[in-house]
Design a protein around this motif. Structure first.
Motif, mmCIF file in Angstrom:
data_model
loop_
_atom_site.group_PDB
_atom_site.id
_atom_site.type_symbol
_atom_site.label_atom_id
_atom_site.label_comp_id
_atom_site.label_asym_id
_atom_site.label_seq_id
_atom_site.Cartn_x
_atom_site.Cartn_y
_atom_site.Cartn_z
ATOM 1 N N CYS A 63 -13.955 57.947 83.954
ATOM 2 C CA CYS A 63 -13.041 59.033 83.926
ATOM 3 C C CYS A 63 -13.713 60.311 84.407
ATOM 4 N N THR B 219 -24.662 50.178 81.569
ATOM 5 C CA THR B 219 -23.309 49.638 81.748
ATOM 6 C C THR B 219 -22.556 49.796 80.432
ATOM 7 N N ASP B 220 -21.280 49.491 80.468
ATOM 8 C CA ASP B 220 -20.482 49.491 79.243
ATOM 9 C C ASP B 220 -20.739 48.172 78.527
ATOM 10 N N GLY C 54 -22.362 52.862 76.188
ATOM 11 C CA GLY C 54 -21.008 53.011 76.707
ATOM 12 C C GLY C 54 -20.656 54.477 76.817
ATOM 13 N N LEU D 168 -13.593 38.667 83.915
ATOM 14 C CA LEU D 168 -13.393 40.113 83.936
ATOM 15 C C LEU D 168 -12.291 40.396 84.948
ATOM 16 N N LYS D 169 -11.191 40.940 84.482
ATOM 17 C CA LYS D 169 -10.035 41.227 85.319
ATOM 18 C C LYS D 169 -9.792 42.727 85.271
ATOM 19 N N GLY D 170 -10.275 43.422 86.311
ATOM 20 C CA GLY D 170 -10.270 44.875 86.246
ATOM 21 C C GLY D 170 -11.230 45.325 85.165
ATOM 22 N N GLU D 171 -10.722 46.009 84.151
ATOM 23 C CA GLU D 171 -11.540 46.422 83.013
ATOM 24 C C GLU D 171 -11.360 45.493 81.817
ATOM 25 N N GLN D 172 -10.531 44.472 81.967
ATOM 26 C CA GLN D 172 -10.205 43.598 80.844
ATOM 27 C C GLN D 172 -11.091 42.361 80.822
ATOM 28 N N ARG E 211 -12.682 45.448 73.884
ATOM 29 C CA ARG E 211 -14.058 45.786 74.256
ATOM 30 C C ARG E 211 -14.676 46.794 73.291
ATOM 31 N N LYS E 212 -13.886 47.762 72.836
ATOM 32 C CA LYS E 212 -14.436 48.788 71.938
ATOM 33 C C LYS E 212 -14.771 48.224 70.567
#
Length: 551
Positions: free
Chosen positions: A28, A125-126, A142, A296-300, A320-321
């Protein structure tokens, strides 16, 4: 595990540091962080020069006898808590000075702040960092937004307030809290959270809870937990309702019972963070011969999202969080939707032969242009090789950005009658079914042809790494058992078909190479691809950074 990691680090430095190490007790929006460089000789020197920020840390380093270690030569990353961070820690402990802290506890805590590698924030990385700490637990990072600015969060406990302070023996990242090691098993983490009460009750009824409460050398688990809210969406409000739905024998402790199998299907017999889950396509569970798939699909991050017979089967979303929770014996993830055992079709596996646990811990791992690392016989858990004239396997990274290797690395080994007579790999998990086996390599002259075996069954085609990629129409070459497997700049690297195999049971298997002649040439082995025989054998290709490219 922590002691063994530290012991390896200590051994690697013993020659240069013998006088110092004799005193040691332990064998972001764009991110906003301050970036600094320094000409100080080492970490300890930097802390002493900036005692107004780190005087309390210096006392802890002296108390734990780590100060001398950080004054010596090495290559380290340290998350360094400030005086203010340590004051908060002291208050939480009910102490007024560092002298009141337990030395053994502080040794564990300091080890959690230290990694034997230089890791700048540009490689964060996250998720987990690529190297394990000297405590033997991973650190996760993260980005989190605070007051309109993004900060790097460490272990969900501390913020990085000054990053990339380069000193003579590594990198320092200043943090605003002291990091706390994991203190609970995976079972205890679940039990302490009432949101997992149904899941925990099912684990206890099946007996799996006791297994997840076990610690010891080599005992690691990954649990994909489901909160009560997931079950409530299914109309299940308590454990008894769950048992009524899934237990077909009425005895969940029976290992053939469907509830037992359902719970075992949520457990992996290894410690896998999200970064590990998404870098492999399938993972063996505690349910016999059953695997989950991940992507991993995009951010998911999704579990069991697959296309079978042209139909998309939607996967279960991982929060993820709420995941990557480190326990003393593994890691806990949170899955926001129910998933269960289903008939599994074969899944393609791209086996990077250089991705071995013993290589993964090296500072050179996947670092372009790093020096080669030579491994003698007996170095690997999942690679067996034997022969005469002291055979070795070398880990090699590509010298430049144009090197044609997946992940920019490969294994170098001389397989011939008079050196490494055979080299045998343990594969990643393979779902039972029929596969074509492709051997991916970089062409090199004067090398022995190889016979390939799967579970000691000979495959019909030999692999000759002297041969160049012939050029021509890709699909026509594919029919001949030749293909480019790299999507970007393959150079002299290509793959050849060794044969078709039948995997009888889901799990890990053996693939073996035997040299068929005496030569002085070596073999540059990059990857082994297991592709279901009814799927496209050409795409997806893989880029040098590991990204998959579809046609």
């Amino acid at each position: 595990m922590g002691n063994s990691i530290f012991a390896k680090a200590l051994k690697a430095r013993i020659t240069a540091l013998s006088l110092v190490l004799m005193t040691l007790l332990w064998g972001c929006e764009k991110e906003v962080v301050d970036v600094a460089t320094t000409t100080d000789v080492n970490m300890l020197g930097y802390f002493e020069k900036n005692a107004n920020q780190f005087s309390s840390l210096i006392k802890i380093l002296e108390k734990t006898e780590v100060a001398g270690f950080l004054a010596a030569y090495g290559s380290y990353t340290m998350f360094a808590p400030t005086n203010e961070a340590i004051d908060i820690f002291l208050k939480e402990k009910g102490a007024t000075s560092v002298d009141q802290l337990d030395a053994e506890e502080m040794k564990r805590i300091i080890r959690l702040h230290l990694l034997e590698d230089t890791i700048p924030t540009s490689t964060f990385t996250d998720g987990k960092l690529p190297k394990i700490t000297m405590l033997g637990q991973y650190v996760i990072t993260g980005a989190e937004v605070e007051n309109g600015a993004s900060r790097t969060r460490v272990n969900r406990q501390a913020n990085v307030i000054q990053a990339n302070i380069r000193v003579g023996n590594g990198i320092i990242h200043t943090i605003d809290r002291v990091l706390q090691p994991a203190s609970k098993t995976v079972a205890q983490m679940l039990e302490s959270n009432p949101e997992y009460s149904i899941f925990t009750a099912a684990l206890k009824a099946t007996g799996l809870f006791n297994q997840l409460n076990t610690t010891g050398a080599g005992i690691w688990y990954t649990v994909l937990g489901q909160k009560n809210s997931v079950y409530q969406k299914m109309g299940i409000s308590n454990y008894n309702a769950l048992k009524a739905k899934y237990s077909h024998t009425g005895n969940p402790a029976d290992k053939s019972d469907s509830l037992y199998l359902n719970m075992a299907y949520h457990i992996l017999n290894d410690s896998k963070y999200l970064a590990d889950l998404v870098t492999a396509t399938s993972h063996v569970t505690l349910a016999p011969q059953e695997v989950i798939t991940s992507k991993l699909k995009g951010e998911q991050v999704l579990i069991n999202e697959d296309i079978f017979n042209g139909v998309l089967e939607k996967g279960a979303l991982v929060d993820r969080k709420a995941s990557d929770n480190t326990a003393t014996n593994g890691v806990l993830h949170d899955v926001t939707e129910n998933y269960q055992i289903k008939k599994r079709n074969p899944v393609r596996v791209y086996f990077d032969v250089a991705d071995q646990p013993e290589i993964r811990i090296l500072p050179q791992f996947r670092r372009q242009g790093s020096p080669n690392v030579v491994f003698p016989v007996g170095s690997f858990k999942d690679i067996y090789f034997e022969g005469s004239n002291s055979p070795t396997i070398s880990y090699v990274t590509g010298a430049d950005a144009n090197a044609g290797y997946a992940y920019n690395d490969y294994l170098l080994v001389r397989m011939s009658d008079n050196v490494a007579r055979l080299v045998e790999f343990t594969t990643p998990s393979l779902v039972k079914g029929r596969y074509k086996v492709w051997i991916a390599f970089r062409q090199i002259g004067n090398t022995a042809p190889l016979q390939v075996y799967f579970n000691n069954q000979v495959l019909p085609r030999t692999i000759d790494m002297k041969l160049f990629y012939p050029g021509g129409v890709e699909r026509e070459l594919l029919a001949q058992g030749i293909k480019h497997y790299l999507a970007d700049n393959p150079g002299n690297s290509h793959a050849r078909l060794a044969g078709t195999i039948t995997v009888e049971t889901t799990g890990r298997h053996k693939i073996k190479f035997v040299g068929l002649a005496n030569t002085n040439g070596v073999h540059r082995l990059d990857m082994i691809q297991f592709i279901p025989e009814d799927q496209d054998q050409l795409y997806p290709k893989i880029k040098r950074d590991g990204t998959l490219v579809y046609e």
